[in-house]
Design a protein around this motif. Sequence first.
Motif, short mmCIF file in Angstrom:
data_model
loop_
_atom_site.label_atom_id
_atom_site.label_comp_id
_atom_site.label_asym_id
_atom_site.label_seq_id
_atom_site.Cartn_x
_atom_site.Cartn_y
_atom_site.Cartn_z
N TYR A 52 -12.13 34.22 -9.18
CA TYR A 52 -13.09 33.85 -10.22
C TYR A 52 -14.30 34.79 -10.31
O TYR A 52 -14.94 34.86 -11.35
CB TYR A 52 -13.57 32.41 -10.02
CG TYR A 52 -12.41 31.45 -9.95
CD1 TYR A 52 -11.62 31.22 -11.07
CD2 TYR A 52 -12.07 30.83 -8.76
CE1 TYR A 52 -10.53 30.37 -11.01
CE2 TYR A 52 -10.98 29.97 -8.70
CZ TYR A 52 -10.21 29.75 -9.82
OH TYR A 52 -9.12 28.93 -9.76
N SER A 94 -8.01 22.87 -12.35
CA SER A 94 -7.99 24.32 -12.14
C SER A 94 -8.12 25.03 -13.47
O SER A 94 -7.47 24.66 -14.44
CB SER A 94 -6.69 24.74 -11.47
OG SER A 94 -6.65 26.15 -11.37
N THR A 95 -8.95 26.07 -13.51
CA THR A 95 -9.02 26.87 -14.73
C THR A 95 -8.09 28.07 -14.65
O THR A 95 -8.05 28.88 -15.55
CB THR A 95 -10.47 27.36 -14.97
OG1 THR A 95 -10.92 28.03 -13.80
CG2 THR A 95 -11.40 26.21 -15.30
#
Length: 131
Positions: A52, A94-95
């Motif tokens: 991320y 979750s992205t």
Amino acid sequence: MQALNCYIYNDVSVSTGIIEAREWLDECMSDKQVKSLLLTVFAELAQNIIKYANRGKILLECTKFEGKDCVMICSKDNGPGIEKIEDALSENFSTSGTLGLGLPGIKRIMDEFQIESELGVGTVVRTFRYL
Ligand SMILES: Nc1ncnc2c1ncn2[C@@H]1O[C@H](COP(=O)(O)OP(=O)(O)OP(=O)(O)O)[C@@H](O)[C@H]1O
Ligand SMILES: [Mg+2]
């Protein structure tokens, strides 16, 4: 004992960090089960940094929390930040299309869990496990 600072910026640095963290934990405690749990926390925080934020660092330190001896594992990055912390801490959110079990798992393993995140500024996850 001196703190350990690991810079995380690619897959190799994650592997190196895990080796360094294992050596550091060997100096600091004998319980093999706790050590492997703490390494799991380290690996998960490192994976989140790579996925991320691209880069960041993880600090391991023997310290005190509310007067009790503990190990602190703290990750810091200047990535995009987390939009809704409550979502990020719930299971299966979750992205990135993965399991979304990392942060909830860390919360379970550790005795204290703090997270600060600001959009466009970055994320700090500070966790403690009593010795
Ligand atoms: N360092 C970070 N910077 C920005 N967003 C983050 C960071 N760490 C976690 N997140 C956000 O929180 C969500 C939940 O993280 P978590 O580690 O629980 O699951 P995941 O990484 O998506 O999946 P898994 O860890 O199971 O492979 C992520 O999908 C991401 O949106
Ligand atoms: Mg994760």
